[in-house]
Design an enzyme around this catalytic site. Sequence first.
Site, mmCIF file in Angstrom:
data_model
loop_
_atom_site.group_PDB
_atom_site.id
_atom_site.type_symbol
_atom_site.label_atom_id
_atom_site.label_comp_id
_atom_site.label_asym_id
_atom_site.label_seq_id
_atom_site.Cartn_x
_atom_site.Cartn_y
_atom_site.Cartn_z
ATOM 1 N N SER A 8 56.092 -50.060 -34.465
ATOM 2 C CA SER A 8 57.433 -49.656 -34.071
ATOM 3 C C SER A 8 58.470 -49.980 -35.140
ATOM 4 C CB SER A 8 57.821 -50.334 -32.756
ATOM 5 O OG SER A 8 57.814 -51.741 -32.899
ATOM 6 N N ASN A 195 48.718 -63.486 -29.458
ATOM 7 C CA ASN A 195 49.148 -64.845 -29.180
ATOM 8 C C ASN A 195 48.304 -65.370 -28.024
ATOM 9 O OD1 ASN A 195 50.292 -63.920 -26.731
ATOM 10 N ND2 ASN A 195 52.301 -63.612 -27.681
ATOM 11 N N THR A 223 47.604 -66.862 -32.415
ATOM 12 C CA THR A 223 48.701 -67.773 -32.721
ATOM 13 C C THR A 223 49.012 -68.608 -31.486
ATOM 14 O OG1 THR A 223 50.311 -66.043 -32.173
ATOM 15 C CG2 THR A 223 49.670 -66.243 -34.474
ATOM 16 N N GLY A 225 51.747 -70.989 -31.248
ATOM 17 C CA GLY A 225 53.046 -71.639 -31.316
ATOM 18 C C GLY A 225 52.995 -72.899 -32.152
ATOM 19 N N ASP A 257 55.276 -61.963 -36.333
ATOM 20 C CA ASP A 257 55.190 -60.892 -37.327
ATOM 21 C C ASP A 257 55.138 -61.473 -38.732
ATOM 22 O OD1 ASP A 257 55.328 -59.032 -35.276
ATOM 23 O OD2 ASP A 257 57.505 -58.807 -35.439
#
Length: 327
Positions: A8, A195, A223, A225, A257
């Site tokens: 996007s 995530n 991922t 955090g 990202d």
Amino acid sequence: MRIAVSGSIATDHLMVFPGRFAEQLIKEQLERVSLSFLADRLQVRRGGVGANIAFGLGLLGLDPILVGAAGVDFAEYGSWLRANGVDTSEVRVSERLHTARFVCTTDEDLNQIATFYAGAMAEAPRIDLAAITERTGTPALVLVGADDPAAMLRHTATAHRLGIPVAADPSQQLARLERDQVRQLVDGARWLFTNEYEAALLLERTGWTEGHLLGRIGTWITTLGEAGVALTRSGAPALRIPAVPTEKISDPTGAGDAFRSGFLAGTAWNWTQEQAARLGCALATTVLESVGTQEYELSPPDLITRVEQTYGNDPARALKPRLAQVS
């Protein structure tokens, strides 16, 4: 090694209302709501996962090809991306629709009223990745990020048909995709990004066990955090990479990202996955410390220092020759 990044392209209009939405609502009139909130702050930010990831790769000197659909208002945004190293020649610019837009108002209790306008993103399925490769050359990798679902499926199928490795990154679109669609997007991917929440949702959507999924892909990158990143492959123990710490989190938006940008850059430079993940973590923390997804500045000395402080002298020393070439 050029990377094509599909996904996007959007702008975010973020406003703050210095009051409470709840105080403006009349219980007896909820069927006929007509409200206007006077906001006292507005931020307009460039975004969209495809543009964000391409931006990071551009800063790292990778000359990424952005594959996505934008609107009649794309001129300024496109100039910004090109100035930061992104090849926008293959962005489809609509003749009648505006670039996708997220408009959100937040009150003092952090309640939000938001609207997402897909706009030109609806034209993304018309983009032909095969035609792009004929014009620009075959990329070494295609990242398929969140976009119009039909575009994601088309790009994935085309990349596999052309023998181009795929990095699958369905992220926000997982919730709206059907089981067969999710399976098509991730099956055969060399890299899969999620995530922690998306990891669980992915297994639910595909109906596959973790072991079955790992048998169909290369490496699953999750991922976590502040807990860092987990890299998992079939038949091998999970590799954990700790996050680069910070005491100054300004805005979490875009950190994932940025991680992808750093990881894919390391992959393009033929680094080990562990090395690539360390760079991704360092870049993600850089973004955490700034407001917005593309407002950060990339400083090679700063990245090297972050890696050295978190992972040691040897990993930092390995980064220096490549980052020295980044202007």
